[in-house]
Design a protein around this motif. Structure first.
Motif: not given
Length: 167
Positions: A65-74, A108-111, A38-42
């Motif tokens: 792109c943010g969702s893909l970054f979140g999945v990558f981090m996960w 993720i929120f900051a990125v 949710p960081g990207t959505i927020v």
């Protein structure tokens, strides 16, 4: 709809059998997964409410792109193979990506926030804003706008105080 529902049920069953047993508790799995997405959505929601600079194109690209970054981090934090490839000295050496999932949520929120403003600046937007189309009923009143900003500021202060107290 029925076919898609059946496919999703099968994917859910396979996911539950393969992925969830790697966690000691179901809550641990749900908390980890819920902190990477949710960081990207927020970021899009908060900055869309607080600033006039984000655009529709910027928000769309940020969500993708943010969702893909979140999945990558996960995956970096939960997959031993990917973790070795990305974080170890023999791999890419990006050890800073190895972090607690709650810290990763803030990163993720900051990125995503940076992506939102960068994409908005780079690609601009087409179309007219809602206010210029004449539908003023969708716009908040100045008092609602002020109350929202005060609420966000208080929420940020409470979160910062809690982080400082418990850290």
């Amino acid at each position: 709809g029925r076919v898609l529902s059946a496919i999703l049920v099968i994917i859910g069953i396979v996911w539950a059998v393969v992925v969830i047993p790697q966690f000691r508790f179901l809550y641990e799995y749900l908390a980890k997964f819920a902190s990477y997405i949710p960081g990207t959505i927020v970021a899009c929601f908060i900055w869309g409410m607080l600033s006039r600079r984000p655009t529709r194109k910027g928000a769309f690209l940020t969500l993708v792109c943010g969702s893909l970054f979140g999945v990558f981090m996960w995956l970096v934090n939960d997959s031993e193979t990917l973790n070795r490839l990305v974080c170890s000295e023999q791999g890419l050496g990006l050890a800073f990506l190895e972090m607690h999932f709650l810290h990763a949520a803030f990163v993720i929120f900051a990125v995503a926030s940076s992506m939102l403003f960068g994409f908005s600046l780079a690609f601009g937007d087409e179309g007219t804003p809602i206010l210029e189309r004449g539908d003023e009923s969708l716009m908040p009143t100045p008092r609602q706008d002020r109350d929202f900003r005060i609420g966000v500021a208080l929420l940020v202060l409470v979160y910062a105080a809690m982080y400082w107290y418990f850290n």
